[in-house]
Design an enzyme around this catalytic site. Sequence first.
Site, PDB file in Angstrom:
ATOM      1  N   SER A 171      -7.634   2.333  18.383  1.00 21.38           N
ATOM      2  CA  SER A 171      -7.206   0.943  18.170  1.00 21.38           C
ATOM      3  C   SER A 171      -6.358   0.764  16.916  1.00 21.38           C
ATOM      4  CB  SER A 171      -8.436   0.035  18.085  1.00 21.38           C
ATOM      5  OG  SER A 171      -9.303   0.468  17.043  1.00 21.38           O
ATOM      6  N   GLY A 199     -11.048   2.113  20.995  1.00 21.96           N
ATOM      7  CA  GLY A 199     -12.368   2.681  21.209  1.00 21.96           C
ATOM      8  C   GLY A 199     -12.382   4.174  21.448  1.00 21.96           C
ATOM      9  N   ASN A 227     -13.419   6.133  15.334  1.00 17.29           N
ATOM     10  CA  ASN A 227     -14.542   5.729  16.183  1.00 17.29           C
ATOM     11  C   ASN A 227     -15.665   6.754  16.151  1.00 17.29           C
ATOM     12  OD1 ASN A 227     -13.605   3.164  17.238  1.00 17.29           O
ATOM     13  ND2 ASN A 227     -12.014   4.365  18.229  1.00 17.29           N
ATOM     14  N   ASP A 239     -12.284  -8.602  11.137  1.00 18.88           N
ATOM     15  CA  ASP A 239     -13.369  -7.627  11.299  1.00 18.88           C
ATOM     16  C   ASP A 239     -13.444  -6.633  10.143  1.00 18.88           C
ATOM     17  OD1 ASP A 239     -11.230  -5.893  11.772  1.00 18.88           O
ATOM     18  OD2 ASP A 239     -11.706  -5.570  13.880  1.00 18.88           O
ATOM     19  N   HIS A 241      -9.606  -3.402  11.323  1.00 16.31           N
ATOM     20  CA  HIS A 241      -8.288  -3.218  11.923  1.00 16.31           C
ATOM     21  C   HIS A 241      -7.212  -3.866  11.068  1.00 16.31           C
ATOM     22  CE1 HIS A 241     -11.024  -2.714  15.401  1.00 16.31           C
ATOM     23  NE2 HIS A 241     -10.164  -1.752  15.684  1.00 16.31           N
TER      24      HIS A 241
END
Length: 194
Positions: free
Chosen positions: A15, A52, A80, A161, A164
Amino acid sequence: MAQERPVKLVVLGDSLSAGFGLPGEAAFPARLAAALKAKGIAAEVVNAGVSGDTASGGLGRLDWSIADGTEAVIVELGANDALRGIAPDVTKAALDGILRKLTERKIAVLFAGMKAPRNMGADYASAFDAIFPALAAAHPVVFYPFFLDGVATDPKLNQGDGLHPNAAGVDVIVARILPQVEELIAKARAARAS
């Protein structure tokens, strides 16, 4: 002099490079393509980022994500794995497999490093962080030690978040990694000639 044909460059990532939460034109591959164009460097940049995705996932989809004719790849995977606490030796083996396969296909590689979140504990973080320089030393890659250099943990450069990058954060990543991308493209062009 005839215009050199663009180098076909694929960004194999998660991502962070796919552009999670951003419009397509603000994602890393699109911003990188714009930065290269601004410098007069002909490159076709393909976004093969999957939100992901883990290193093992990247290895599993490598053959269909990296089309024939690809001359250069930016490998941006591992974040991840760290977030999920995947054993560092599993991540390392998958990344090693990706680098080996790309090298066998005579594709120039820019290998972007990652760091584990510090809340994973010191032992995990040191084992995870060590994967990237070790693999960079073992393979003929251009190495960029930390993909989120200058962006990680800066609230002004990240989405809500905290993980990102926002559009401004992506621009910082592009500006910082650009010298290594230029080196990658030079390697890809040199390979054409050999």
